[in-house]
Motif scaffolding. Structure first.
Motif, PDB file in Angstrom:
ATOM      1  N   PHE A 285       0.138  42.857  55.780  1.00 18.28           N
ATOM      2  CA  PHE A 285      -1.228  42.614  56.242  1.00 18.28           C
ATOM      3  C   PHE A 285      -1.223  42.214  57.718  1.00 18.28           C
ATOM      4  N   PHE A 286      -0.355  41.279  58.076  1.00 13.95           N
ATOM      5  CA  PHE A 286      -0.258  40.828  59.467  1.00 13.95           C
ATOM      6  C   PHE A 286       0.134  41.993  60.376  1.00 13.95           C
ATOM      7  N   VAL A 287       1.132  42.769  59.975  1.00 17.92           N
ATOM      8  CA  VAL A 287       1.615  43.881  60.799  1.00 17.92           C
ATOM      9  C   VAL A 287       0.517  44.920  61.003  1.00 17.92           C
ATOM     10  N   SER A 288      -0.246  45.202  59.957  1.00 18.09           N
ATOM     11  CA  SER A 288      -1.295  46.216  60.073  1.00 18.09           C
ATOM     12  C   SER A 288      -2.393  45.778  61.039  1.00 18.09           C
ATOM     13  N   VAL A 289      -2.752  44.500  61.003  1.00 11.37           N
ATOM     14  CA  VAL A 289      -3.782  43.991  61.921  1.00 11.37           C
ATOM     15  C   VAL A 289      -3.271  44.055  63.362  1.00 11.37           C
ATOM     16  N   LEU A 290      -2.034  43.616  63.585  1.00  7.86           N
ATOM     17  CA  LEU A 290      -1.447  43.644  64.929  1.00  7.86           C
ATOM     18  C   LEU A 290      -1.330  45.084  65.436  1.00  7.86           C
ATOM     19  N   PHE A 291      -0.863  45.972  64.589  1.00  7.25           N
ATOM     20  CA  PHE A 291      -0.667  47.369  64.990  1.00  7.25           C
ATOM     21  C   PHE A 291      -1.995  48.010  65.418  1.00  7.25           C
ATOM     22  N   GLU A 292      -3.044  47.830  64.629  1.00 12.92           N
ATOM     23  CA  GLU A 292      -4.327  48.451  64.955  1.00 12.92           C
ATOM     24  C   GLU A 292      -4.918  47.863  66.224  1.00 12.92           C
ATOM     25  N   ALA A 293      -4.706  46.566  66.453  1.00 16.96           N
ATOM     26  CA  ALA A 293      -5.192  45.957  67.694  1.00 16.96           C
ATOM     27  C   ALA A 293      -4.473  46.547  68.901  1.00 16.96           C
ATOM     28  N   ILE A 295      -3.138  49.503  69.112  1.00 14.32           N
ATOM     29  CA  ILE A 295      -3.643  50.880  69.282  1.00 14.32           C
ATOM     30  C   ILE A 295      -4.949  50.866  70.056  1.00 14.32           C
ATOM     31  N   ASP A 296      -5.856  49.999  69.669  1.00 13.42           N
ATOM     32  CA  ASP A 296      -7.167  49.950  70.335  1.00 13.42           C
ATOM     33  C   ASP A 296      -7.060  49.445  71.770  1.00 13.42           C
ATOM     34  N   LEU A 297      -6.029  48.665  72.056  1.00 12.50           N
ATOM     35  CA  LEU A 297      -5.799  48.197  73.424  1.00 12.50           C
ATOM     36  C   LEU A 297      -5.112  49.261  74.286  1.00 12.50           C
ATOM     37  N   GLY A 298      -4.644  50.340  73.643  1.00 12.01           N
ATOM     38  CA  GLY A 298      -3.924  51.375  74.375  1.00 12.01           C
ATOM     39  C   GLY A 298      -2.487  51.007  74.654  1.00 12.01           C
ATOM     40  N   GLU A 299      -1.987  49.985  73.982  1.00 15.71           N
ATOM     41  CA  GLU A 299      -0.591  49.556  74.151  1.00 15.71           C
ATOM     42  C   GLU A 299       0.292  50.355  73.189  1.00 15.71           C
ATOM     43  N   PHE A 300       0.475  51.643  73.480  1.00 19.70           N
ATOM     44  CA  PHE A 300       1.094  52.534  72.501  1.00 19.70           C
ATOM     45  C   PHE A 300       2.596  52.282  72.320  1.00 19.70           C
ATOM     46  N   GLN A 301       3.284  51.864  73.356  1.00 18.14           N
ATOM     47  CA  GLN A 301       4.706  51.572  73.197  1.00 18.14           C
ATOM     48  C   GLN A 301       4.891  50.341  72.318  1.00 18.14           C
ATOM     49  N   LYS A 302       4.075  49.318  72.567  1.00 19.54           N
ATOM     50  CA  LYS A 302       4.141  48.124  71.727  1.00 19.54           C
ATOM     51  C   LYS A 302       3.713  48.453  70.292  1.00 19.54           C
ATOM     52  N   ALA A 303       2.724  49.328  70.167  1.00 17.61           N
ATOM     53  CA  ALA A 303       2.273  49.733  68.837  1.00 17.61           C
ATOM     54  C   ALA A 303       3.393  50.446  68.088  1.00 17.61           C
ATOM     55  N   MET A 325      -2.439  56.529  61.998  1.00 18.51           N
ATOM     56  CA  MET A 325      -2.780  56.177  63.372  1.00 18.51           C
ATOM     57  C   MET A 325      -1.560  56.340  64.285  1.00 18.51           C
ATOM     58  N   TYR A 326      -0.417  55.955  63.779  1.00 14.15           N
ATOM     59  CA  TYR A 326       0.826  56.112  64.551  1.00 14.15           C
ATOM     60  C   TYR A 326       1.090  57.591  64.850  1.00 14.15           C
ATOM     61  N   GLN A 327       0.945  58.431  63.839  1.00 16.51           N
ATOM     62  CA  GLN A 327       1.209  59.864  64.026  1.00 16.51           C
ATOM     63  C   GLN A 327       0.168  60.520  64.923  1.00 16.51           C
ATOM     64  N   ASP A 328      -1.079  60.038  64.802  1.00 10.90           N
ATOM     65  CA  ASP A 328      -2.171  60.646  65.569  1.00 10.90           C
ATOM     66  C   ASP A 328      -2.159  60.172  67.026  1.00 10.90           C
ATOM     67  N   TYR A 329      -2.137  58.853  67.241  1.00 11.62           N
ATOM     68  CA  TYR A 329      -2.316  58.309  68.588  1.00 11.62           C
ATOM     69  C   TYR A 329      -1.014  58.127  69.368  1.00 11.62           C
ATOM     70  N   VAL A 330       0.089  57.890  68.661  1.00  9.74           N
ATOM     71  CA  VAL A 330       1.369  57.650  69.341  1.00  9.74           C
ATOM     72  C   VAL A 330       2.200  58.930  69.404  1.00  9.74           C
TER      73      VAL A 330
END
Length: 444
Positions: A285-293, A295-303, A325-330
């Motif tokens: 749950f924690f990882v999913s919230v952090l990951f989506e945030a 992505i929305d920040l455009g921090e794709f390497q960190k994502a 989201m990882y496959q689509d945006y990263v």
């Protein structure tokens, strides 16, 4: 008078003989007699003492039946000093501490917890003890992390506990993790009497669309309310986090709320406040919230780095949603994203996620599947503009004031059918059947 040869009268001789053969008690014999009497006395005292303890237990149960909880405490306090392994008595005195008015309530709760913890792991009642301790931890101590651990332990020992499954569903709901509550709700539903299933179906609908209304009484009981535009559910999360700052999921739940509001700065601040981020990365749950945030920040390497730490098992709604989201945006791999999106949308939480449906439509267009993309977008438009409207859901909510009305069950079955939620459809149809075939009460 006859005399013997020594000149002693015969009659006197008989007397002497009688004196000689008369039984006497030696000093050692007297001590043995005293010891025997002492043993008898001790045994009698022990049996009387044991009897009086049994009477204490009996009187405590009788007092509990009458609701005289102060008497329960007085009887069991003495009884448990000598029988601390009696699990039933430990459960009863714990209940008495909560129900009685014996002073400071917070101290009473702690005493109740103490007695529940005395129930040993090899007791047949240990699952019940962990359930009760979990209930106190959630509702009175406001420690959802502790409560979750205890409830999972109770369910490990007794998976078919209706109360434990219902409480786990409620706990996940009020800690912002409704996506994990599906299995607990349906297990509880199957375990519940058929006469109660209509109420459970009502609560399930409200938990998905009107959680603030469903838990309004609980929020009042726990002393929280809305603060301005901040709903009571978020106020409760804030309070939970103050009590249990080490509970990673509470930081994530608050962050998720602000992420949904579009406040990415507050989202990241809340996630960073987690005291042990390394441990938090073991929580999907924690990882999913952090990951989506990220992505929305455009921090794709960190994502990308975050996604690679997603804990096992790599399955389920949250994982497949994040993977898409990882496959689509990263990775910019629309075809792979489509596969993950389909998996996520096939789960119960995904059936209501029209954001995923919209992304699937976009990915289908990118791969040239224009007809399927158009069909998916039309489905999104139908669900959001015709089915899941404020007007329609409000009408359904109002019908739940009396779910036994003719036609109500059919309306809910039809509602869920449009989302492809066949389990809900089947449950409402069964409820409709039960209503049609229930025996009229006497006098009708």
């Amino acid at each position: 008078m006859n005399s013997n040869q020594d000149g002693v009268p015969a009659d006197d001789e008989n007397v002497v003989s009688q004196r000689i053969v008369r039984p006497t008690i030696s000093r050692s014999g007297r001590w043995r007699l005293v010891a025997a009497l002492m043993l008898v006395t001790i045994a009698a005292t022990f049996f009387w003492w044991q009897y009086s303890l049994e009477q204490d237990l009996k009187k405590a149960k009788q007092a509990a039946a009458r609701g005289s909880w102060e008497l329960v405490l007085s009887h069991l306090d003495r009884y448990l000093r000598y029988h601390p392994d009696d699990a039933e008595a430990q459960l009863l005195i714990a209940e008495a501490h909560i129900r009685s008015n014996d002073g400071d309530f917070s101290e009473s709760v702690q005493r109740a917890v103490f007695h529940l913890q005395q129930v040993k792991v090899d007791s047949k009642l240990v699952a019940r003890a962990r359930l009760q301790e979990g209930r106190l931890s959630l509702l009175l101590l406001k420690e959802p992390g502790t409560a979750e651990r205890l409830l999972k332990e109770s369910l490990r020992l007794e998976a078919n506990s209706l109360e434990a499954n219902l409480l786990m569903w409620q706990l996940l709901d009020v800690t912002g993790r409704h996506v994990f509550s599906d299995s607990y709700f349906w297990h509880a539903f199957e375990l519940s009497p058929r006469s109660q299933r209509g109420l459970l179906l009502r609560d399930w609908f409200l938990s998905e669309l009107y959680p603030e209304q469903l838990h309004a009484a609980l929020f009042r009981q726990m002393g929280v309310s809305a603060v301005g535009k901040i709903p009571a559910s978020v106020s409760l999360l804030v309070h939970f986090r103050e009590v249990e700052p080490d509970a990673n999921f509470l930081h994530a739940a608050l962050a998720k709320y602000y992420h949904e509001l579009g406040n990415l700065a507050a989202t990241m601040d809340l996630l960073k406040e987690c005291p042990d981020v390394t441990a938090a990365m073991d929580d999907a749950f924690f990882v999913s919230v952090l990951f989506e945030a990220l992505i929305d920040l455009g921090e794709f390497q960190k994502a990308e780095d975050c996604f690679k730490e997603f804990p096992q098992p790599h399955e389920g709604y949250l994982y497949w949603r994040s993977e898409s989201m990882y496959q689509d945006y990263v990775q910019h791999d629309s075809a792979a994203a489509i596969e993950s999106l389909r998996k996520a949308l096939a789960t119960p939480p995904g059936k209501f996620d029209w954001g995923l449906m919209t992304r699937l439509s976009v990915c289908l267009q990118k791969t040239g599947a224009f007809e399927e993309a158009d069909q998916m977008q039309k489905r999104v438009d139908t669900l959001t503009r015709e089915v899941l409207t404020v007007k329609n859901t409000s009408l359904l909510r109002n019908l739940l004031r009396d779910p036994q009305q003719p036609g109500v069950a059919a309306k809910f079955a039809d509602f869920y059918r449009k989302f492809g939620l066949e389990r809900e459809v089947s449950a409402w149809n069964d409820y409709k059947y039960d209503l049609a075939n229930q025996q009229p009460s006497p006098g009708q």
